[in-house]
Design a protein around this motif. Structure first.
Motif, PDB file in Angstrom:
ATOM      1  N   ILE A  44       0.838  -1.204   0.000  1.00 47.51           N
ATOM      2  CA  ILE A  44       0.000   0.000   0.000  1.00 47.51           C
ATOM      3  C   ILE A  44       0.874   1.256   0.000  1.00 47.51           C
ATOM      4  O   ILE A  44       0.486   2.302  -0.533  1.00 47.51           O
ATOM      5  N   LYS A  45       2.066   1.164   0.563  1.00 49.52           N
ATOM      6  CA  LYS A  45       2.986   2.301   0.567  1.00 49.52           C
ATOM      7  C   LYS A  45       3.427   2.687  -0.841  1.00 49.52           C
ATOM      8  O   LYS A  45       3.976   3.769  -1.063  1.00 49.52           O
ATOM      9  N   TYR A  46       3.213   1.796  -1.807  1.00 46.46           N
ATOM     10  CA  TYR A  46       3.574   2.085  -3.194  1.00 46.46           C
ATOM     11  C   TYR A  46       2.361   2.541  -4.016  1.00 46.46           C
ATOM     12  O   TYR A  46       2.313   2.334  -5.229  1.00 46.46           O
ATOM     13  N   ALA A  47       1.396   3.150  -3.341  1.00 40.95           N
ATOM     14  CA  ALA A  47       0.212   3.741  -3.986  1.00 40.95           C
ATOM     15  C   ALA A  47      -0.709   2.701  -4.611  1.00 40.95           C
ATOM     16  O   ALA A  47      -1.476   3.005  -5.522  1.00 40.95           O
ATOM     17  N   VAL A  48      -0.615   1.473  -4.124  1.00 46.49           N
ATOM     18  CA  VAL A  48      -1.561   0.437  -4.552  1.00 46.49           C
ATOM     19  C   VAL A  48      -2.848   0.620  -3.758  1.00 46.49           C
ATOM     20  O   VAL A  48      -2.819   0.828  -2.542  1.00 46.49           O
ATOM     21  N   SER A  49      -3.993   0.535  -4.418  1.00 47.40           N
ATOM     22  CA  SER A  49      -5.274   0.759  -3.760  1.00 47.40           C
ATOM     23  C   SER A  49      -5.612  -0.366  -2.786  1.00 47.40           C
ATOM     24  O   SER A  49      -5.013  -1.449  -2.839  1.00 47.40           O
ATOM     25  N   GLU A  50      -6.566  -0.108  -1.908  1.00 44.28           N
ATOM     26  CA  GLU A  50      -7.024  -1.111  -0.946  1.00 44.28           C
ATOM     27  C   GLU A  50      -7.519  -2.359  -1.668  1.00 44.28           C
ATOM     28  O   GLU A  50      -7.226  -3.486  -1.258  1.00 44.28           O
ATOM     29  N   LYS A  51      -8.265  -2.156  -2.751  1.00 43.46           N
ATOM     30  CA  LYS A  51      -8.848  -3.292  -3.473  1.00 43.46           C
ATOM     31  C   LYS A  51      -7.763  -4.128  -4.151  1.00 43.46           C
ATOM     32  O   LYS A  51      -7.788  -5.370  -4.079  1.00 43.46           O
ATOM     33  N   ILE A  52      -6.826  -3.455  -4.811  1.00 44.01           N
ATOM     34  CA  ILE A  52      -5.758  -4.185  -5.497  1.00 44.01           C
ATOM     35  C   ILE A  52      -4.854  -4.886  -4.483  1.00 44.01           C
ATOM     36  O   ILE A  52      -4.425  -6.025  -4.703  1.00 44.01           O
ATOM     37  N   SER A  53      -4.592  -4.228  -3.363  1.00 45.12           N
ATOM     38  CA  SER A  53      -3.747  -4.862  -2.339  1.00 45.12           C
ATOM     39  C   SER A  53      -4.422  -6.119  -1.782  1.00 45.12           C
ATOM     40  O   SER A  53      -3.760  -7.132  -1.529  1.00 45.12           O
ATOM     41  N   ALA A  54      -5.749  -6.053  -1.607  1.00 46.33           N
ATOM     42  CA  ALA A  54      -6.486  -7.233  -1.138  1.00 46.33           C
ATOM     43  C   ALA A  54      -6.420  -8.353  -2.176  1.00 46.33           C
ATOM     44  O   ALA A  54      -6.237  -9.533  -1.833  1.00 46.33           O
ATOM     45  N   PHE A  55      -6.537  -7.974  -3.445  1.00 41.34           N
ATOM     46  CA  PHE A  55      -6.454  -8.958  -4.528  1.00 41.34           C
ATOM     47  C   PHE A  55      -5.083  -9.622  -4.556  1.00 41.34           C
ATOM     48  O   PHE A  55      -4.970 -10.842  -4.716  1.00 41.34           O
ATOM     49  N   ILE A  56      -4.021  -8.821  -4.396  1.00 41.39           N
ATOM     50  CA  ILE A  56      -2.658  -9.365  -4.412  1.00 41.39           C
ATOM     51  C   ILE A  56      -2.451 -10.340  -3.257  1.00 41.39           C
ATOM     52  O   ILE A  56      -1.833 -11.401  -3.429  1.00 41.39           O
ATOM     53  N   ILE A  57      -2.980 -10.007  -2.081  1.00 39.40           N
ATOM     54  CA  ILE A  57      -2.842 -10.906  -0.927  1.00 39.40           C
ATOM     55  C   ILE A  57      -3.515 -12.239  -1.209  1.00 39.40           C
ATOM     56  O   ILE A  57      -2.933 -13.316  -0.976  1.00 39.40           O
TER      57      ILE A  57
ATOM     58  N   PHE B 114       4.111  -7.888  -7.826  1.00 35.95           N
ATOM     59  CA  PHE B 114       2.750  -7.764  -8.347  1.00 35.95           C
ATOM     60  C   PHE B 114       2.247  -6.324  -8.227  1.00 35.95           C
ATOM     61  O   PHE B 114       1.502  -5.842  -9.096  1.00 35.95           O
ATOM     62  N   SER B 115       2.625  -5.651  -7.157  1.00 36.25           N
ATOM     63  CA  SER B 115       2.188  -4.261  -7.013  1.00 36.25           C
ATOM     64  C   SER B 115       2.779  -3.396  -8.125  1.00 36.25           C
ATOM     65  O   SER B 115       2.092  -2.526  -8.674  1.00 36.25           O
ATOM     66  N   PHE B 116       4.055  -3.642  -8.492  1.00 38.57           N
ATOM     67  CA  PHE B 116       4.656  -2.900  -9.603  1.00 38.57           C
ATOM     68  C   PHE B 116       3.963  -3.242 -10.919  1.00 38.57           C
ATOM     69  O   PHE B 116       3.779  -2.375 -11.785  1.00 38.57           O
ATOM     70  N   LEU B 117       3.585  -4.513 -11.059  1.00 42.49           N
ATOM     71  CA  LEU B 117       2.880  -4.938 -12.265  1.00 42.49           C
ATOM     72  C   LEU B 117       1.535  -4.221 -12.389  1.00 42.49           C
ATOM     73  O   LEU B 117       1.188  -3.691 -13.465  1.00 42.49           O
TER      74      LEU B 117
ATOM     75  N   ASN C 170      -6.944  -1.316 -19.596  1.00 42.05           N
ATOM     76  CA  ASN C 170      -8.090  -2.098 -19.127  1.00 42.05           C
ATOM     77  C   ASN C 170      -8.007  -3.546 -19.608  1.00 42.05           C
ATOM     78  O   ASN C 170      -8.443  -4.468 -18.917  1.00 42.05           O
ATOM     79  N   TYR C 171      -7.434  -3.735 -20.812  1.00 35.33           N
ATOM     80  CA  TYR C 171      -7.320  -5.087 -21.361  1.00 35.33           C
ATOM     81  C   TYR C 171      -6.397  -5.955 -20.506  1.00 35.33           C
ATOM     82  O   TYR C 171      -6.744  -7.085 -20.145  1.00 35.33           O
ATOM     83  N   LEU C 172      -5.216  -5.416 -20.161  1.00 35.17           N
ATOM     84  CA  LEU C 172      -4.262  -6.182 -19.361  1.00 35.17           C
ATOM     85  C   LEU C 172      -4.781  -6.420 -17.944  1.00 35.17           C
ATOM     86  O   LEU C 172      -4.581  -7.492 -17.365  1.00 35.17           O
ATOM     87  N   LYS C 173      -5.454  -5.413 -17.381  1.00 34.47           N
ATOM     88  CA  LYS C 173      -6.034  -5.589 -16.043  1.00 34.47           C
ATOM     89  C   LYS C 173      -7.105  -6.680 -16.067  1.00 34.47           C
ATOM     90  O   LYS C 173      -7.162  -7.525 -15.159  1.00 34.47           O
ATOM     91  N   ALA C 174      -7.947  -6.663 -17.102  1.00 34.87           N
ATOM     92  CA  ALA C 174      -8.992  -7.678 -17.217  1.00 34.87           C
ATOM     93  C   ALA C 174      -8.388  -9.066 -17.398  1.00 34.87           C
ATOM     94  O   ALA C 174      -8.881 -10.058 -16.846  1.00 34.87           O
ATOM     95  N   LEU C 175      -7.287  -9.128 -18.170  1.00 37.34           N
ATOM     96  CA  LEU C 175      -6.620 -10.414 -18.394  1.00 37.34           C
ATOM     97  C   LEU C 175      -6.054 -10.973 -17.098  1.00 37.34           C
ATOM     98  O   LEU C 175      -6.231 -12.160 -16.787  1.00 37.34           O
ATOM     99  N   LEU C 176      -5.410 -10.112 -16.306  1.00 34.39           N
ATOM    100  CA  LEU C 176      -4.810 -10.565 -15.053  1.00 34.39           C
ATOM    101  C   LEU C 176      -5.880 -10.926 -14.028  1.00 34.39           C
ATOM    102  O   LEU C 176      -5.799 -11.970 -13.369  1.00 34.39           O
ATOM    103  N   LEU C 177      -6.894 -10.078 -13.929  1.00 37.15           N
ATOM    104  CA  LEU C 177      -7.975 -10.357 -12.977  1.00 37.15           C
ATOM    105  C   LEU C 177      -8.758 -11.596 -13.383  1.00 37.15           C
ATOM    106  O   LEU C 177      -9.166 -12.398 -12.538  1.00 37.15           O
ATOM    107  N   GLY C 178      -8.965 -11.765 -14.684  1.00 35.47           N
ATOM    108  CA  GLY C 178      -9.736 -12.913 -15.174  1.00 35.47           C
ATOM    109  C   GLY C 178      -8.997 -14.233 -15.045  1.00 35.47           C
ATOM    110  O   GLY C 178      -9.617 -15.286 -14.842  1.00 35.47           O
ATOM    111  N   SER C 179      -7.661 -14.185 -15.146  1.00 34.85           N
ATOM    112  CA  SER C 179      -6.886 -15.427 -15.063  1.00 34.85           C
ATOM    113  C   SER C 179      -6.600 -15.835 -13.620  1.00 34.85           C
ATOM    114  O   SER C 179      -6.206 -16.983 -13.366  1.00 34.85           O
ATOM    115  N   ALA C 180      -6.799 -14.909 -12.679  1.00 34.49           N
ATOM    116  CA  ALA C 180      -6.488 -15.193 -11.274  1.00 34.49           C
ATOM    117  C   ALA C 180      -7.190 -16.442 -10.739  1.00 34.49           C
ATOM    118  O   ALA C 180      -6.552 -17.267 -10.076  1.00 34.49           O
TER     119      ALA C 180
END
Length: 578
Positions: free
Chosen positions: A151-164, A376-379, A387-397
């Motif tokens: 989160i210190k690297y400006a990653v949002s609460e939602k994305i940080s939860a997803f990464i965890i 992952f936070s840097f990614l 939006n395409y790459l985000k959808a690809l990463l979120l969809g493949s999770a």
């Protein structure tokens, strides 16, 4: 709709607690379902844990009490590899660090056992339960530290939860917090995550207390797994340049001296135990187990079907794409992190046993899960505008998570062998979950030689399966099993001239040799005429003709090649393809 939104927001806010709850449920389900509460403390964990009963129950730092524990629990831990005979004397080869993490849970277990009137020998029911709970607790703690860091690297609460969620359930991390929780890995994850967070906080706030925490945590990391002291390489990562780092360090001569003292005080406990066991402060407790730096097994460690990191945790490979975006952002930080990853891989690959024994995947990399979360936070920051790459990463999770949990299930049920996998075995049981696959990949015989793998089961007229039971002294093929598992699986081999052969679990062939009275055995390890059969189809059944011209038939619970004609149902079999 508002209720779903509230649930989602609650889950995001308390994702680490959600991880803890899920893993506790998995842990308790696994142990209750498999009746393994007596085996939580097992394998390497027996050595790591032994310091606690040695100090607080038996007052025996030479670990002689383990001989009695061996006798009571049939553990064979004293002579089974935990106590090493070195040139300086016998010593517990495992380090004391994990016992420090387990100490509060050990005392809770001890109190519960006392109040319940149980046996307080350090190995009964409550001791096992609390050690299982400890792994989940430190997983939660590691997730908390990791989330605060990213989160210190400006990653949002939602994305940080997803990464965890992704790093816990999409890699082997959850496996080492639940089923295989008796090793150092989930604890090293927590300690390394705490070190990274403290390092960042030091450079962010310029307060000495964070530097001292770093020194203490490096000591703890060393006590858990000495090779992980390499994470100190990442300390300058949290500055913006080499010049900034050197300038900062030059002004901290007094603080660095204090840090060195803190580190020494932290690790001295290990050397005290060495002295109490051998009379020497410095001992190489692993004796003949060491590194082979001239022959690192990079390809095997990263890509092999036996234990390849990217085979058993492909999500780690995806996380490495974060290096590209880090390179674009800060080349110094990129260089530091890349150097750490390369040197760590070199050290891990140079260990004499690069597969690291009984484990799922490359367990040594689990310790660095916080680093992969950071990647992952840097990614995510790098693809934030796509939006395409985000959808690809979120969809493949979900696919990565499903794959990882499937591997863990297979390992738990012995569908994936603990240390004998190869390409043929991997694909033979890929995504398989049935009981008939349990134990198959532990076989060296079914997959030996240059034969293609065509696993089959054979059911006789009595509706029972043929079995190459290893405990039958005369190696008769028995027909007495209700279900098909490893011993009831045979590799169907094309022997040429319209004939087939059947190879058993241990690599022997089913044989109808006349010197055995035409009784069907599996005692032959070379393929000759007597090990080949003509397979004759009859609707959904088959008949087998041996090389003596006789048909194989069922008599009692055994098979004989003595029938002149196909008379009666005893000559027919059902072939099941696995």
């Amino acid at each position: 709709m508002n209720t779903l939104k509230a649930i989602f927001e609650f889950s995001v806010k308390y994702v680490c607690e959600l991880v803890l709850l899920i893993c506790l449920v998995i842990t308790f389900y696994q142990q209750i379902n498999n009746d393994k509460w007596k085996q939580i403390i097992r394998s390497d964990g027996l050595g790591y844990y032994a310091y606690l009963p040695a100090v607080f129950i038996y007052h025996d730092c030479k670990f002689e009490f383990l001989k009695e524990i061996d006798k009571n629990y049939n553990m064979n831990q004293y002579s089974g590899g935990m106590i090493k005979s070195t040139p300086l004397g016998k010593v517990n080869k495992f380090y004391v660090g994990l016992s420090i993490f387990w100490l509060p849970f050990f005392w809770l277990a001890h109190l519960f056992t006392l109040f319940s009137g149980g046996v307080t020998d350090g190995y009964t029911y409550y001791y096992q339960i609390f050690i299982a709970i400890a792994a989940n607790f430190y997983l939660w703690l590691g997730c908390k530290f990791t989330r605060r860091l990213i989160i210190k690297y400006a990653v949002s609460e939602k994305i940080s939860a997803f990464i965890i969620l992704l790093i816990v359930f999409g890699t082997n991390l959850s496996h080492y917090a639940t089923y295989d929780s008796n090793g150092t890995h989930v604890y090293s994850f927590a300690a390394i995550a705490a070190f990274l967070l403290s390092s960042h906080s030091f450079f962010e706030h310029q307060k000495s207390k964070y530097l001292y925490w770093c020194a203490f945590l490096i000591g703890i990391i060393f006590l858990l797994r000495p090779s992980n002291i390499l994470v100190i390489i990442l300390f300058p990562f949290f500055t913006t340049s080499l010049y900034t780092f050197i300038t900062c360090i030059k002004s901290l001569k007094k603080e660095i001296a204090i840090c060195f003292l803190i580190f020494l005080i932290t690790i001295v406990l290990q050397f005290i135990f060495y002295f109490l066991q051998t009379g020497h402060f410095i001992v190489w407790s692993y004796d003949d187990e060491t590194f082979n730096f001239s022959k690192p097994e990079f390809l095997n460690v990263l890509f092999s079907y036996r234990k390849g990191l990217f085979i058993y945790a492909p999500l780690i490979l995806v996380s490495l794409s974060g290096l590209y975006f880090l390179f674009k952002k800060n080349k110094f930080q990129f260089s530091v992190l890349l150097f750490f990853l390369l040197i760590s891989c070199y050290i891990i690959s140079s260990w004499w046993c690069w597969s690291y024994g009984c484990c799922l995947g490359q367990r040594s990399f689990v310790d660095y899960s916080a680093i992969f979360a950071l990647l992952f936070s840097f990614l995510f920051l790098g693809i934030s505008k796509s939006n395409y790459l985000k959808a690809l990463l979120l969809g493949s999770a979900p696919l990565f998570i499903f794959y990882s949990m499937m591997l863990s299930f297979q390992f738990e049920h012995n569908i994936i062998s603990w240390d004998e996998m190869n390409k043929e075995k991997f694909w033979a049981v890929f995504m398989k979950t049935g009981a008939e696959y349990e134990g198959l990949t532990s076989s060296k015989g079914l997959f030996s030689g240059n034969d293609e793998y065509h696993p089959v089961s054979i059911k006789a007229a009595n509706n029972l399966f043929l079995c190459a039971d290893e405990f039958v002294s005369d190696q008769f093929i028995m027909v007495n099993r209700n279900a098909s598992q490893a011993w009831e699986t045979f590799n169907l081999i094309n022997a040429g001239d319209n004939k087939v052969a059947f190879k058993t679990y241990r690599g022997n062939y089913i044989s109808a040799r006349l010197d055995s009275g035409s009784v069907i055995k599996y005692s032959v390890n070379k393929l000759n005429n007597w090990e080949t059969f003509e397979m004759i189809p009859f609707g959904d059944k088959i008949a087998l003709k041996a090389c003596n011209g006789k048909y194989v038939s069922l008599n009692g619970d055994r098979l004989f090649a003595n029938s002149d004609c196909l008379s009666g149902s005893n000559c027919f079999f059902t072939l099941g393809v696995k």
